[in-house]
Design an enzyme around this catalytic site. Structure first.
Site, PDB file in Angstrom:
ATOM      1  N   HIS A 173      -7.939   1.357   0.717  1.00 55.84           N
ATOM      2  CA  HIS A 173      -6.800   2.270   0.808  1.00 55.84           C
ATOM      3  C   HIS A 173      -5.607   1.603   0.128  1.00 55.84           C
ATOM      4  O   HIS A 173      -5.349   0.426   0.368  1.00 55.84           O
ATOM      5  CB  HIS A 173      -6.479   2.577   2.273  1.00 55.84           C
ATOM      6  CG  HIS A 173      -5.406   3.598   2.426  1.00 55.84           C
ATOM      7  ND1 HIS A 173      -5.640   4.940   2.221  1.00 55.84           N
ATOM      8  CD2 HIS A 173      -4.091   3.478   2.730  1.00 55.84           C
ATOM      9  CE1 HIS A 173      -4.497   5.598   2.413  1.00 55.84           C
ATOM     10  NE2 HIS A 173      -3.551   4.734   2.714  1.00 55.84           N
TER      11      HIS A 173
ATOM     12  N   ASP B 245      -8.981   6.895   7.376  1.00 59.75           N
ATOM     13  CA  ASP B 245      -8.199   5.647   7.364  1.00 59.75           C
ATOM     14  C   ASP B 245      -7.996   5.014   8.742  1.00 59.75           C
ATOM     15  O   ASP B 245      -7.001   4.350   8.983  1.00 59.75           O
ATOM     16  CB  ASP B 245      -6.831   5.884   6.701  1.00 59.75           C
ATOM     17  CG  ASP B 245      -6.973   6.392   5.275  1.00 59.75           C
ATOM     18  OD1 ASP B 245      -7.924   5.973   4.587  1.00 59.75           O
ATOM     19  OD2 ASP B 245      -6.147   7.207   4.853  1.00 59.75           O
TER      20      ASP B 245
ATOM     21  N   GLU C   7      -6.176  -4.423  -5.903  1.00 53.74           N
ATOM     22  CA  GLU C   7      -7.503  -3.806  -5.766  1.00 53.74           C
ATOM     23  C   GLU C   7      -8.531  -4.536  -6.622  1.00 53.74           C
ATOM     24  O   GLU C   7      -9.595  -4.921  -6.130  1.00 53.74           O
ATOM     25  CB  GLU C   7      -7.459  -2.330  -6.179  1.00 53.74           C
ATOM     26  CG  GLU C   7      -6.713  -1.440  -5.225  1.00 53.74           C
ATOM     27  CD  GLU C   7      -6.532  -0.011  -5.733  1.00 53.74           C
ATOM     28  OE1 GLU C   7      -6.146   0.830  -4.919  1.00 53.74           O
ATOM     29  OE2 GLU C   7      -6.780   0.253  -6.932  1.00 53.74           O
TER      30      GLU C   7
END
Length: 191
Positions: A104, A145, A174
């Protein structure tokens, strides 16, 4: 050999980064790319990488066992969500308990939930006046989430940063951390 399926809905930059990270790894293989969109660019990336890719409709995901059966036929052991925009249905969650991870683009529990993906998240971070953002790698459960957090990494958000600036910083996190964390999860699971 642990076989991974990556679920992606869009461009597939994270999927490509993960696949390249595991190229030549004798213990972990990216075996399959699964999407809910036929025209997602991730399919082009999969072709270039020599990885099978397949598309299932929203209905096939939500109302049939076609996806689970396909994953089993391909001997998939673990699922990685990399920009996958559908909620993972219960039958897949039950077939892969604690074997599905997501990334996320914010520090959960902030800026999570339905509709909070991609630029929507970065815009929310800037609008909230947050001084930091980052990534959260987490297991998934039946709620958006809310699964157990595995790892977080932070970046600073300057008061003049645009959401595009935040996105660039988060993308670096990421690409740097997601493959390494996947590898460490699988090492822990496999003893």
């Amino acid at each position: 050999m642990t076989k991974i399926a990556i679920f992606a809905s869009g461009s597939g930059t994270n999927a490509e980064n993960i696949a390249k990270y595991f190229e030549g790894n004798s213990n972990i293989e990216i075996s399959l790319i699964v999407s809910n969109k036929k025209d997602a660019f991730v399919h082009e990336r999969a072709k270039t990488l020599g990885i099978e890719s397949v598309t299932f409709s929203k209905n096939e995901f939500e109302n049939t066992n076609e996806v689970v059966n396909y994953l089993r036929d391909k001997h998939i052991d673990f699922i990685v969500l990399a920009g996958f925009l559908l909620k993972v249905p219960d039958n897949i969650l039950k077939a892969y308990p604690n074997k599905i991870v997501n990334i996320h683009p914010a520090l959960l529990p902030k800026h999570g939930g339905k509709g909070m993906y991609g630029d929507n998240v970065h815009k929310a971070v800037v609008q909230a006046g947050d001084t930091e953002s980052g990534i959260t790698i987490h297991y998934i459960n039946e709620n958006y989430d809310e699964g157990g957090v595995i790892f977080q990494a932070k970046c600073q958000v300057g008061k003049d940063d645009t959401y595009e600036d935040v996105a660039k910083k988060v993308h670096i996190l990421e690409y740097t951390h997601f493959p390494i964390i996947i590898e460490s999860i699988l090492k822990d699971k496999n003893g």
